[in-house]
Design a protein around this motif. Sequence first.
Motif, PDB file in Angstrom:
ATOM      1  N   ARG A  82     -13.423  28.174  -2.128  1.00 42.44           N
ATOM      2  CA  ARG A  82     -12.599  28.080  -0.919  1.00 42.44           C
ATOM      3  C   ARG A  82     -11.302  27.361  -1.286  1.00 42.44           C
ATOM      4  NH1 ARG A  82     -16.547  25.909   2.070  1.00 42.44           N
ATOM      5  NH2 ARG A  82     -15.521  23.875   2.119  1.00 42.44           N
ATOM      6  N   PHE A  83     -10.165  27.961  -0.945  1.00 46.05           N
ATOM      7  CA  PHE A  83      -8.864  27.358  -1.248  1.00 46.05           C
ATOM      8  C   PHE A  83      -8.133  27.023   0.045  1.00 46.05           C
ATOM      9  CE2 PHE A  83      -9.770  29.959  -4.952  1.00 46.05           C
ATOM     10  CZ  PHE A  83      -9.364  29.172  -6.016  1.00 46.05           C
ATOM     11  N   ASP A  84      -7.320  25.960  -0.037  1.00 43.72           N
ATOM     12  CA  ASP A  84      -6.358  25.671   1.022  1.00 43.72           C
ATOM     13  C   ASP A  84      -5.001  26.073   0.457  1.00 43.72           C
ATOM     14  OD1 ASP A  84      -4.208  24.318   2.287  1.00 43.72           O
ATOM     15  OD2 ASP A  84      -5.601  22.916   3.221  1.00 43.72           O
ATOM     16  N   VAL A  85      -4.453  27.196   0.963  1.00 41.48           N
ATOM     17  CA  VAL A  85      -3.163  27.658   0.480  1.00 41.48           C
ATOM     18  C   VAL A  85      -2.145  27.362   1.571  1.00 41.48           C
ATOM     19  CG1 VAL A  85      -1.868  29.613  -0.443  1.00 41.48           C
ATOM     20  CG2 VAL A  85      -4.335  29.491  -0.781  1.00 41.48           C
ATOM     21  N   LEU A  86      -1.438  26.241   1.394  1.00 42.73           N
ATOM     22  CA  LEU A  86      -0.448  25.811   2.382  1.00 42.73           C
ATOM     23  C   LEU A  86      -1.024  25.837   3.793  1.00 42.73           C
ATOM     24  CD1 LEU A  86       2.603  27.622   0.808  1.00 42.73           C
ATOM     25  CD2 LEU A  86       2.223  25.160   0.895  1.00 42.73           C
ATOM     26  N   GLY A  87      -2.200  25.255   3.942  1.00 42.00           N
ATOM     27  CA  GLY A  87      -2.806  25.118   5.258  1.00 42.00           C
ATOM     28  C   GLY A  87      -3.670  26.314   5.663  1.00 42.00           C
ATOM     29  N   ARG A  88      -3.618  27.377   4.868  1.00 41.58           N
ATOM     30  CA  ARG A  88      -4.420  28.560   5.213  1.00 41.58           C
ATOM     31  C   ARG A  88      -5.637  28.601   4.314  1.00 41.58           C
ATOM     32  NH1 ARG A  88      -1.884  34.397   4.471  1.00 41.58           N
ATOM     33  NH2 ARG A  88      -4.017  35.026   3.977  1.00 41.58           N
TER      34      ARG A  88
ATOM     35  N   ILE B 212       0.862  -1.189   0.000  1.00 38.42           N
ATOM     36  CA  ILE B 212       0.000   0.000   0.000  1.00 38.42           C
ATOM     37  C   ILE B 212       0.894   1.232   0.000  1.00 38.42           C
ATOM     38  CG2 ILE B 212      -1.721   1.330   1.320  1.00 38.42           C
ATOM     39  CD1 ILE B 212      -2.727  -1.335   2.456  1.00 38.42           C
ATOM     40  N   LEU B 213       0.462   2.212  -0.783  1.00 39.54           N
ATOM     41  CA  LEU B 213       1.234   3.442  -0.891  1.00 39.54           C
ATOM     42  C   LEU B 213       0.327   4.598  -0.478  1.00 39.54           C
ATOM     43  CD1 LEU B 213       4.044   4.144  -1.985  1.00 39.54           C
ATOM     44  CD2 LEU B 213       2.991   4.533  -4.209  1.00 39.54           C
ATOM     45  N   ILE B 214       0.778   5.379   0.524  1.00 43.63           N
ATOM     46  CA  ILE B 214       0.027   6.571   0.920  1.00 43.63           C
ATOM     47  C   ILE B 214       0.877   7.766   0.483  1.00 43.63           C
ATOM     48  CG2 ILE B 214      -1.100   7.787   2.837  1.00 43.63           C
ATOM     49  CD1 ILE B 214      -0.903   5.172   4.438  1.00 43.63           C
ATOM     50  N   GLU B 215       0.261   8.673  -0.295  1.00 41.14           N
ATOM     51  CA  GLU B 215       1.048   9.763  -0.861  1.00 41.14           C
ATOM     52  C   GLU B 215       0.405  11.109  -0.559  1.00 41.14           C
ATOM     53  OE1 GLU B 215       3.098   8.457  -4.951  1.00 41.14           O
ATOM     54  OE2 GLU B 215       0.918   8.262  -4.934  1.00 41.14           O
ATOM     55  N   SER B 216       1.267  12.120  -0.424  1.00 44.99           N
ATOM     56  CA  SER B 216       0.768  13.484  -0.263  1.00 44.99           C
ATOM     57  C   SER B 216       1.722  14.452  -0.944  1.00 44.99           C
ATOM     58  CB  SER B 216       0.659  13.823   1.231  1.00 44.99           C
ATOM     59  OG  SER B 216       0.376  15.197   1.365  1.00 44.99           O
ATOM     60  N   GLY B 217       1.152  15.439  -1.623  1.00 51.93           N
ATOM     61  CA  GLY B 217       1.967  16.452  -2.287  1.00 51.93           C
ATOM     62  C   GLY B 217       2.369  17.568  -1.326  1.00 51.93           C
ATOM     63  N   GLN B 218       1.795  17.540  -0.123  1.00 49.13           N
ATOM     64  CA  GLN B 218       2.117  18.570   0.879  1.00 49.13           C
ATOM     65  C   GLN B 218       2.788  17.895   2.073  1.00 49.13           C
ATOM     66  OE1 GLN B 218      -1.630  20.235   2.009  1.00 49.13           O
ATOM     67  NE2 GLN B 218      -1.872  21.357   0.089  1.00 49.13           N
ATOM     68  N   PRO B 219       3.413  18.664   2.948  1.00 50.23           N
ATOM     69  CA  PRO B 219       3.896  18.039   4.193  1.00 50.23           C
ATOM     70  C   PRO B 219       2.715  17.377   4.896  1.00 50.23           C
ATOM     71  CG  PRO B 219       4.701  20.291   3.973  1.00 50.23           C
ATOM     72  CD  PRO B 219       3.712  20.092   2.870  1.00 50.23           C
ATOM     73  N   TRP B 220       2.985  16.245   5.538  1.00 56.88           N
ATOM     74  CA  TRP B 220       1.883  15.550   6.230  1.00 56.88           C
ATOM     75  C   TRP B 220       1.258  16.495   7.255  1.00 56.88           C
ATOM     76  CZ3 TRP B 220       0.740  11.243   3.884  1.00 56.88           C
ATOM     77  CH2 TRP B 220       1.736  10.477   3.281  1.00 56.88           C
ATOM     78  N   SER B 221      -0.052  16.623   7.219  1.00 55.59           N
ATOM     79  CA  SER B 221      -0.699  17.445   8.251  1.00 55.59           C
ATOM     80  C   SER B 221      -0.818  16.606   9.521  1.00 55.59           C
ATOM     81  CB  SER B 221      -2.082  17.886   7.766  1.00 55.59           C
ATOM     82  OG  SER B 221      -2.929  16.759   7.671  1.00 55.59           O
TER      83      SER B 221
END
Lengths: 230, 846
Positions: free
Chosen positions: B629-635, B59-68
């Motif tokens: 609504r956008f998530d811009v680097l967590g904001r 299984i592969l878990i992937e994220s393009g952002q730092p893990w929240s």
Amino acid sequence: MIELRNVSKTVVSGTEPLTIVQPLDLSIAAGEYLSIVGPSGSGKSTLLGLIAGLDVPTTGEILIDGDAITALDEDALARLRGRKIGFIFQFFHLVPSLTAFENVLVPLEIAGAADARDRVTALLSDVGLEGRAHHYPAQLSGGEQQRVAIARALANDPPILLADEPTGNLDSANGRHVVELLQSVNTARRTTIVLVTHDTELASTADVMLRMRDGQAERVTLEPEREAAV
Amino acid sequence: MTFVFRMVGRELRASWRRLGFFFVCVAVGVGAIVALRSVIQSVGVAMTSETRALTAADILIESGQPWSKEALALIETALVAEPDVTRTASIQTATMARPADLTKTVAKVVELRGVEAAFPFYGHFVLQDDVAYRHDLLAGGGALVRPELLVQLDLQVGDDIVIGEGTFEIRGVILREPGGQLGAFSFGPRVLVDHEDLLATGLLGFGTRAERQLLLRVPDARIDPLVRALRDPLRDEFVSIRSYRRTEDRIAANLRRAENYLSLIGFIVLILGGIGVWSVTRVFVQQRIRSVAILKCLGATGGQVLAIYVTQVAVLAVGGSVLGVAMAGGVMAAIPTAVADQAAAAAGLADLSYGLTVSAVTQGLVVGIVVSLLFALGPLLEMRAIKPLALLRWGLLPAGARDWTQIGVAILLAGGLLMVASWQASSWEAGLWVCGGFAAVAGVLHAVGQGLIRVIQPLGVGSRFAFRHAVLNLVRPGNQTRVILLAVGLGSFFIIGIHAVQANLVNAFALEIGDNPPDMFLIDIQQDQADGVGALLSAQTGRAPNLLPVLRARVTGVVGENTTLETVREIRRRGMGREYTVTYRGALEDNERVVDGAFWDDTPSDQAEVSVEESVRSRLGLELGDTIRFDVLGREVAATVSSVRTVDWDDTRSGGFMFLFRPGVLEQAPHSFIAFVRGPEGADARARLQRDLVAGFPNVSVIDGLEVIATIRRILDSVTLAITIVGGIALLSGVLILVGSVAMTKYQRQYDTAIFKTLGATSRTIMVMLVVEYGTLGVVAGLVGSVGALGLTWGLTRFLLEINWDPAPWINVSGLVLTALVVGTVGVVSSLDVLRKKPLSTLQAE
């Protein structure tokens, strides 16, 4: 026994109807040797084609051994020819892709004959071609091709043999050989022969001659002449 | 039946030379189908058997952002319930690498991957010189690199490279790696380092595009339940979860699609072969009229005669199909091992063993036989019309009456071809398109043939003997004009069309790098580096660069007049779940145009406003005034849609953005810059610029546009070569049909020529006749192919590729000339023996 009742043939030439064979009644007894003579375009070959079931008359009916062939469809006619009618053409009409042996073999195979190969050997021997059995038509002379065609016509021992100008494309020596073959077949096998020719000398070898002109037929008995000639 | 079989044997013995062409027509088509299918199936078998190695995990878990924090907590919760799970982390990012030796003025973009000791769970590394892979090679500042990087940076094993703020010793060369992104675009060669060392490079700043992976090894039975257990709670996080089985499914689906479409190409070749079969059978039937009449006169029924020739065709179809399979086997055996190894390496496979597959062979045989019979049946049925009376009175064939059986056969042929095409493409729609397209092209070619005959018929009464008889040859009954035009015209249409499309694509890229274009692309310039990078670029290029601020953002919701999307899942369903690069500015670029709403003026605003690209509006069902609504680097940023833009994606010299914000809000958010610059002339100066940039700003990546364009050109060349090969097979079929048509009409031609010679015609006169006849055919076939190709390129460039259409006149003109030359040469050369044969032998044979 071949019987023609009021048989005629009319075709359309351009826009005009053209009668090639005028209404005709004719009986040819079993074992009879009939020749049909007349100039080009007099309807000889058309009449022969009608007797063979190769063409359909415009009026009348044709009976062979009491059966009206004019009522038969293409396949039934083909089977009838296979059983009862042998045909010899002026231009031989051998299948070019088959050897002499195979050309003679074909009608026997169609009829499902058991001893086909022996019979072909015998027939080719009868016509003097035992040494040429495995030659293709293109490798045979005209006379040899016609003899193969005669052997093929006789393959199923048909009671009727129809010949359309069988010597028309041959020199006199080969022509004579073919005539002798036909006479011997008529005599030995009691095969009914209908011969179309414009050669009156050849026609006179028959028992009966039918003279045609402009589609009209006139029956001429030749028996005494033939006997005299023989 | 014995009679039928014996006659089949005799006929084949006599006419195999003439029908040999029938054989080849079927064989080429079947060979194409079998070879194309077999190759793809072999690749498929190799790939699906190695999918675990391709994923390197269950299984592969992937994220393009730092893990929240939330995502990590949810993952931990799901994994607590799974005692037998082993895990390892990996990060990969595109960045720059340069030699530590400062005398070497070169730097390159690389695909950097950091892995832990447990990597990989499946598959294995193959290193140069048979060095065994172990994590020790990476630990403590070690790196493994691809061989091409050593060449590009002029390095060898043992040398040091600098990546970001870290220096790494090259300890080995990677020949093959597990867990590679199959078929994914790569910015540069792989560099593998330790996970912790990568984190220490300082490369993972704000806005850096980096892929974080968590690889899991799970007992087989727990894979699917765990995927479900992870997906459910993580559905609103920007995290993707997939098992190796999904990779397997995806690969299988892609391969199936490729196989089906390639088989359709084989099928088209086979249809061309079928046309050849039809043409051969038609002439063959004409030549057999007398034999058929004789057989009928001797007592053979129509059914028996038909059975003889249908069986003959079936035997030839089987023989041709078997020959096609043998040809496919031969072609596959002839593929050089080096090519296969290269293909295997490109696909990340250990090795690629390929050969004919049972399924491909079966399909090829079935399709070959069915298509041959379908095409031959029409002409064969004409034998029913042959009467034995033809032996007494030649030319008495019945005509004019509507033949319902023939109409039935035509419907059967159309239906049969549609079914076979749909079967080959595994889609009714594709089958319909192919058959419809083919019918349309064939219809046009047929009409052109018909028109040609009509147009040139009056020329048949001209004064010049050779010209007059060349025209008569093209228009006489039983001519092959339409068949040759159809076959050769289609072949030239394919080849000219494909080359013209390639020329258009290359033109489109050339336009992008146009007159004074930026040809270097800088990414990941941090805010505090912007001035320094700008100064360096100005100094070395002589121009002030245009630095574009970029942020990475995801759409998390829409509140609108027609659409309300509350969750990430709903956004994903609209195909908008990925991370977008966004920017802010006060004016439009040259490649943008507002189509709805009004673009803001230059003044910043603290109310977030966004201008969306037209496709975004349709995907999300947006109206002006809606809020995204956008998530811009967590904001979270909620922006009002104030305008809709089109972007000319052909011209992305100034970038292209789906979302463009009004200045005033995003300046406060952490962001980086990108820059499009015109690099210096000359490879040395370009290399120096890259090296200096990397030395001063280690995290900044420089992509050299000239290298990208060179790569694209190479890919295009390969694709064009592949399609040209297929077009070449089509043209080969066309030429074969041409040769066959000439061969089949040779007997008639021999007779005519013998009579002409007897009447005093010289060989030169006959030769002029041949040249005029085949030259005319070639010019018309080339003309039809070129005009068709113009239509094809116009349609493809306008509707599919969406690039400017260039008619590429030289390709069309040279295609026309080449087609005319090929047809003229093949036609004349195939007829040479007609010239040589003595007239007497021909006339005697008749």
